[in-house]
Design an enzyme around this catalytic site. Sequence first.
Site, PDB file in Angstrom:
ATOM      1  N   GLY A  81       0.837  -1.201   0.000  1.00  0.00           N
ATOM      2  CA  GLY A  81       0.000   0.000   0.000  1.00  0.00           C
ATOM      3  C   GLY A  81       0.865   1.242   0.000  1.00  0.00           C
ATOM      4  O   GLY A  81       1.826   1.322   0.764  1.00  0.00           O
ATOM      5  N   ARG A 138      13.461  10.263  -3.356  1.00  0.00           N
ATOM      6  CA  ARG A 138      14.354  11.396  -3.649  1.00  0.00           C
ATOM      7  C   ARG A 138      15.609  11.327  -2.779  1.00  0.00           C
ATOM      8  O   ARG A 138      16.741  11.476  -3.272  1.00  0.00           O
ATOM      9  CB  ARG A 138      13.590  12.699  -3.387  1.00  0.00           C
ATOM     10  N   ALA A 139      15.403  11.057  -1.485  1.00  0.00           N
ATOM     11  CA  ALA A 139      16.548  11.033  -0.563  1.00  0.00           C
ATOM     12  C   ALA A 139      17.502   9.896  -0.921  1.00  0.00           C
ATOM     13  O   ALA A 139      18.726  10.086  -0.941  1.00  0.00           O
ATOM     14  CB  ALA A 139      16.051  10.883   0.878  1.00  0.00           C
ATOM     15  N   THR A 160      17.915   8.432  -3.844  1.00  0.00           N
ATOM     16  CA  THR A 160      18.565   8.710  -5.130  1.00  0.00           C
ATOM     17  C   THR A 160      19.679   9.739  -4.971  1.00  0.00           C
ATOM     18  O   THR A 160      20.821   9.526  -5.394  1.00  0.00           O
ATOM     19  CB  THR A 160      17.512   9.236  -6.149  1.00  0.00           C
ATOM     20  N   ARG A 161      19.343  10.852  -4.338  1.00  0.00           N
ATOM     21  CA  ARG A 161      20.328  11.938  -4.204  1.00  0.00           C
ATOM     22  C   ARG A 161      21.486  11.525  -3.299  1.00  0.00           C
ATOM     23  O   ARG A 161      22.651  11.785  -3.602  1.00  0.00           O
ATOM     24  CB  ARG A 161      19.646  13.182  -3.645  1.00  0.00           C
ATOM     25  N   GLY A 189       5.607  -1.817   3.587  1.00  0.00           N
ATOM     26  CA  GLY A 189       5.107  -2.282   4.879  1.00  0.00           C
ATOM     27  C   GLY A 189       5.633  -3.671   5.237  1.00  0.00           C
ATOM     28  O   GLY A 189       6.652  -4.129   4.684  1.00  0.00           O
ATOM     29  N   GLY A 191       4.630  -6.806   4.668  1.00  0.00           N
ATOM     30  CA  GLY A 191       4.732  -7.803   3.586  1.00  0.00           C
ATOM     31  C   GLY A 191       5.952  -7.537   2.710  1.00  0.00           C
ATOM     32  O   GLY A 191       6.673  -8.467   2.308  1.00  0.00           O
ATOM     33  N   ARG A 208      -6.106  -2.474   9.055  1.00  0.00           N
ATOM     34  CA  ARG A 208      -6.715  -3.808   8.958  1.00  0.00           C
ATOM     35  C   ARG A 208      -6.326  -4.672  10.147  1.00  0.00           C
ATOM     36  O   ARG A 208      -7.130  -5.417  10.665  1.00  0.00           O
ATOM     37  CB  ARG A 208      -6.263  -4.460   7.640  1.00  0.00           C
ATOM     38  N   GLY A 220     -10.719  14.088  19.911  1.00  0.00           N
ATOM     39  CA  GLY A 220     -11.611  14.082  21.085  1.00  0.00           C
ATOM     40  C   GLY A 220     -12.765  13.122  20.911  1.00  0.00           C
ATOM     41  O   GLY A 220     -13.917  13.440  21.268  1.00  0.00           O
ATOM     42  N   ARG A 267      -4.630   7.576   2.353  1.00  0.00           N
ATOM     43  CA  ARG A 267      -3.362   7.160   1.750  1.00  0.00           C
ATOM     44  C   ARG A 267      -2.808   8.221   0.794  1.00  0.00           C
ATOM     45  O   ARG A 267      -1.675   8.108   0.338  1.00  0.00           O
ATOM     46  CB  ARG A 267      -3.554   5.846   0.984  1.00  0.00           C
TER      47      ARG A 267
HETATM   48  O1  F6P Z   1      -1.559   0.652   3.633  1.00  0.00           O
HETATM   49  C1  F6P Z   1      -2.110  -0.171   4.625  1.00  0.00           C
HETATM   50  C2  F6P Z   1      -3.569  -0.232   4.439  1.00  0.00           C
HETATM   51  O2  F6P Z   1      -3.916   1.095   4.358  1.00  0.00           O
HETATM   52  C3  F6P Z   1      -4.460  -0.915   5.459  1.00  0.00           C
HETATM   53  O3  F6P Z   1      -4.776  -0.183   6.585  1.00  0.00           O
HETATM   54  C4  F6P Z   1      -5.652  -1.222   4.620  1.00  0.00           C
HETATM   55  O4  F6P Z   1      -6.405  -2.208   5.158  1.00  0.00           O
HETATM   56  C5  F6P Z   1      -5.033  -1.621   3.333  1.00  0.00           C
HETATM   57  O5  F6P Z   1      -3.855  -0.870   3.222  1.00  0.00           O
HETATM   58  C6  F6P Z   1      -5.889  -1.502   2.122  1.00  0.00           C
HETATM   59  O6  F6P Z   1      -5.068  -1.593   1.004  1.00  0.00           O
HETATM   60  P1  F6P Z   1      -5.498  -1.960  -0.466  1.00  0.00           P
HETATM   61  O7  F6P Z   1      -6.505  -0.981  -0.851  1.00  0.00           O
HETATM   62  O8  F6P Z   1      -4.228  -1.826  -1.221  1.00  0.00           O
HETATM   63  O9  F6P Z   1      -6.004  -3.351  -0.394  1.00  0.00           O
END
Ligand code: F6P
Length: 335
Positions: free
Chosen positions: A23, A33-34, A36-37, A115, A117, A185, A199, A268
């Site tokens: 994701g 960028r960091a 590469t540079r 992330g 994975g 998730r 809050g 995102r």
């Molecule tokens: O990037 C992590 C995340 O935002 C999770 O919180 C969310 O469940 C998941 O990606 C959804 O990702 P996608 O839309 O790529 O399946």
Amino acid sequence: MHKLPTLKSVKNFDSVAILTSGGDSPGMNPAIRALTRAAFNSGISHVYGINRGYSGLINNDIQKMTSRSVTNIVQRGGTVLKSARCLEFKEPNVRQDAAKILRDRGIEALFVIGGDGSMTGAHLFTEETGIPVIGLPGTIDNDIPGSDDTIGFDTAVNTALEAIDKIRDTAQSHERLFLVEVMGRNSGFIATQVGIACGAEMVVVPEYDFDLRELCLTLAQRRATGQGSSGIIVVAEGKDPGLTNRIAYQLEEQGQNPRICILGHIQRGGSPSGHDRMLASCLGASAVSYLLAGYNDIMVGVNQGSIVDIPLRRVITETKSLNRHLFDITTLLHK
Ligand code: F6P
């Protein structure tokens, strides 16, 4: 401000590659960028960008980067290298084919921004092929073991807060209860931080059980004492699809009339916050220093303000737990 590691260069690299995987998260561009540079300015002659994560790697979808190709991306959301989730990379023979593609191009090391994975793929790849890999934690979820912070988390929290502040206005006008679903998730880091900062009356996270009856009682008491009956419940999406709808249904059964707002992928996107730009830049520059200092099979991360290295094996075998004291503040502050 992050404390950067002091490292001595002991190795030379002529050619390295970068990919973003899983994701996407705001801040991946400043990290590209960091890297590469910092690579060019540390004497590495060739930097390659691999498109679409591991999927682009196995399809030989690789481009040459220049210092100019990362101009004007520090403020942009998403990733200019594009991202993907690649199931094929779980196969050992596919990882061997990928290594051959890198070797044929003379690429000697790989930086992976992503992330959990993506870090698993990174660890297996270097373990099986011997090609050095350095990971950078890039996910809005902030659920990567070994690092207090991940690239994109801060921006995602701010994006959710901006939306919830608006929802709060209409919730108050109509004396309504809103269920706001945020991403996460497997973890409630976003929900907890957003819940405290907006809050919220209640926060629901995958890590802990919640008590709706108690919430309804609190709302009824508030109404009875003239304190108003609007409220925000922040719900982490969790693994279980439809959780927010089910909570809404239960609330209706208890006499409430809630509304639902699912923030989804809006979290995102967007321009990375100043915090995420700094984090991505410091992690990118440090990742190059770690490579040149001879490190391999590590992820760079943050520990109490310092940039540190964490073995990828640790990153992929441990779980990062939600801070219970922090979560408890969500209840403590609304009573
Ligand atoms: O990037 C992590 C995340 O935002 C999770 O919180 C969310 O469940 C998941 O990606 C959804 O990702 P996608 O839309 O790529 O399946």
